[in-house]
Structure formats: C-alpha cells, structure tokens
Enzyme design. Sequence first.
Site, PDB file in Angstrom:
ATOM      1  NE  ARG A   1      -1.612  -0.106   6.762  1.00  0.00           N
ATOM      2  CZ  ARG A   1      -2.097  -0.695   7.846  1.00  0.00           C
ATOM      3  NH1 ARG A   1      -3.300  -0.367   8.299  1.00  0.00           N
ATOM      4  NH2 ARG A   1      -1.400  -1.615   8.493  1.00  0.00           N
TER       5      ARG A   1
ATOM      6  CG  HIS B   1      -0.703  -4.562   4.921  1.00  0.00           C
ATOM      7  ND1 HIS B   1      -1.200  -3.322   5.263  1.00  0.00           N
ATOM      8  CD2 HIS B   1      -1.784  -5.313   4.562  1.00  0.00           C
ATOM      9  CE1 HIS B   1      -2.515  -3.323   5.125  1.00  0.00           C
ATOM     10  NE2 HIS B   1      -2.895  -4.520   4.701  1.00  0.00           N
TER      11      HIS B   1
ATOM     12  CD  GLU C   1       2.429  -4.735   8.405  1.00  0.00           C
ATOM     13  OE1 GLU C   1       2.808  -5.920   8.256  1.00  0.00           O
ATOM     14  OE2 GLU C   1       3.040  -3.765   7.926  1.00  0.00           O
TER      15      GLU C   1
ATOM     16  CG  HIS D   1      -0.205   0.077   2.534  1.00  0.00           C
ATOM     17  ND1 HIS D   1       0.317   1.247   3.055  1.00  0.00           N
ATOM     18  CD2 HIS D   1       0.080  -0.897   3.422  1.00  0.00           C
ATOM     19  CE1 HIS D   1       0.883   0.999   4.214  1.00  0.00           C
ATOM     20  NE2 HIS D   1       0.770  -0.293   4.465  1.00  0.00           N
TER      21      HIS D   1
END
Length: 253
Positions: free
Chosen positions: A64, A186, A91, A13
């Site tokens: 995100r 991520h 993440e 991202h």
Amino acid sequence: MAENTMTLVLIRHGESEWNKLNLFTGWTDVELTDTGRKEAAEGGRALKADGYDFDICYTSYLKRAIHTLQIVLDNMDRHWLPVEKTWRLNERHYGALQGLNKSETAEKYGEEQVKIWRRSFDVRPPALEASDERDAHIQPAYRDVDPADVPYAECLKDTIARAMPYFNETILPQMRAGKRVLIAAHGNSLRALVKEFDKLSDEEIIGVNIPTGVPLVYTFDQDMNVLDKHYVGDPATIDAKINKVANQGKKAQ
C-alpha cells in the site's frame, strides 16, 4: 530550498482496503482502494504543481505504501527516481488485533482501551502467537531480516526504535548531502518520525493524526530544527481526512 536548509516530504499511503473496512492492518499486506489510488495521484499532482522534485525515495515493504509512491512518481513524471525499501518504515505491528474491526473492538473493550492500543506511546496490543498465520516470521518478505528484529506486536515506542536509527543512519546523510527526499510510509511509522522531528512529548503524540495521501513538507536547518512544516493541498479536505483518522477507533453510531 534556501541555502543550508534541508527539505523532506512525507506521505502516508492512500486509503487501503482495510482502511475502508476500518480494520487494524499493521503488517498485513493489503492493497489500495480506488480511493487510495486517487489520493496518491492527487498527492503527486499537488507536489508537481507546487514545484517539488526529488532525488531519492524511501518506502516500506508493504504494497500500500509502495504503490502509493509509484503513483505519486507517475503523476510527477519521475518514475526513474531511485527507491529504497525497508521494513523499518513498515506500519506499527498491531499484533493479534490485525484483521479486527476497530469499531467492533471498541464495542467489546471500550473506546478508551482501543485508543490506548492505537495511540499509546508505550503500551503494546495483544501479541500474535508464533504459530499464527499472520506471523511475519514465516512470510517471504522478511526472510533476510534477523528473526529477533521481527515483532509479534509493537507500540509507538517500538516503532521509533526501528524507524529513527534507519532515518539517522541512511536518510539523513542523503539530506545533508543536498538530496531531496520523499518518504512514502504509514500512519504510525510517520508519527514516529514526526514525534522526533517536532520534539513532541509522549502525551502530545497521542493526538497527532496523519491523513492519507496528503504530502507533509518539512524544512530543517542543518541541526534538524524545524523551520517550516505544512501540508500540500486543500486545507478543508486535509482537516476532514485528519478527523476521519481520529474517529476510526470509536464505537459505531
């Protein structure tokens, strides 16, 4: 794509609000900055300019990454592509560190300790308490996830343990069927995949930093051996972004 090879594109991202503030983010659901949206758009344009196309996309439960993927597809004129979301591409969960400033944490605990928490393969950061408002168990996004699967803190080893089975069981069959796949995720969930793809040791993965918003292209044979791996974009810009990620856990100068 050559016959009997498989191509996979990964993209981290773009810069998030907490990236900009140098905070540990983890499962905290923060938005992209204007810079992050620009990075995502540049990534999409670079993929389109180099002739890439996709059949299916995967991303996490965190906006995100979701919004990065949407912007990439917008700039490729591929809004209609199917997208599958999974918490298994989230993440790494940074536990009680989530929301803390990385440089200030390095001042308090030392750069080496922060490097261990950020990059160690099998050392978890301090865990959240079950009553903490940051606990994902009480967040609507995870209401259908087995509570036993929702972490209070993770190391990279834990992230691999949730991401790789999903990749092998869900994404890889699509690749073997000839589908062109894009994953927007991520830094650490992508490092989890990269460690397995590149057959890196627990020590080697510590030094791997993935830049924001830059497409990373893998070409595999049918046995998942890497035939080619490269970033799409300007090499100097990519190197600068990698160095920026590497320096996040250092004391403020």
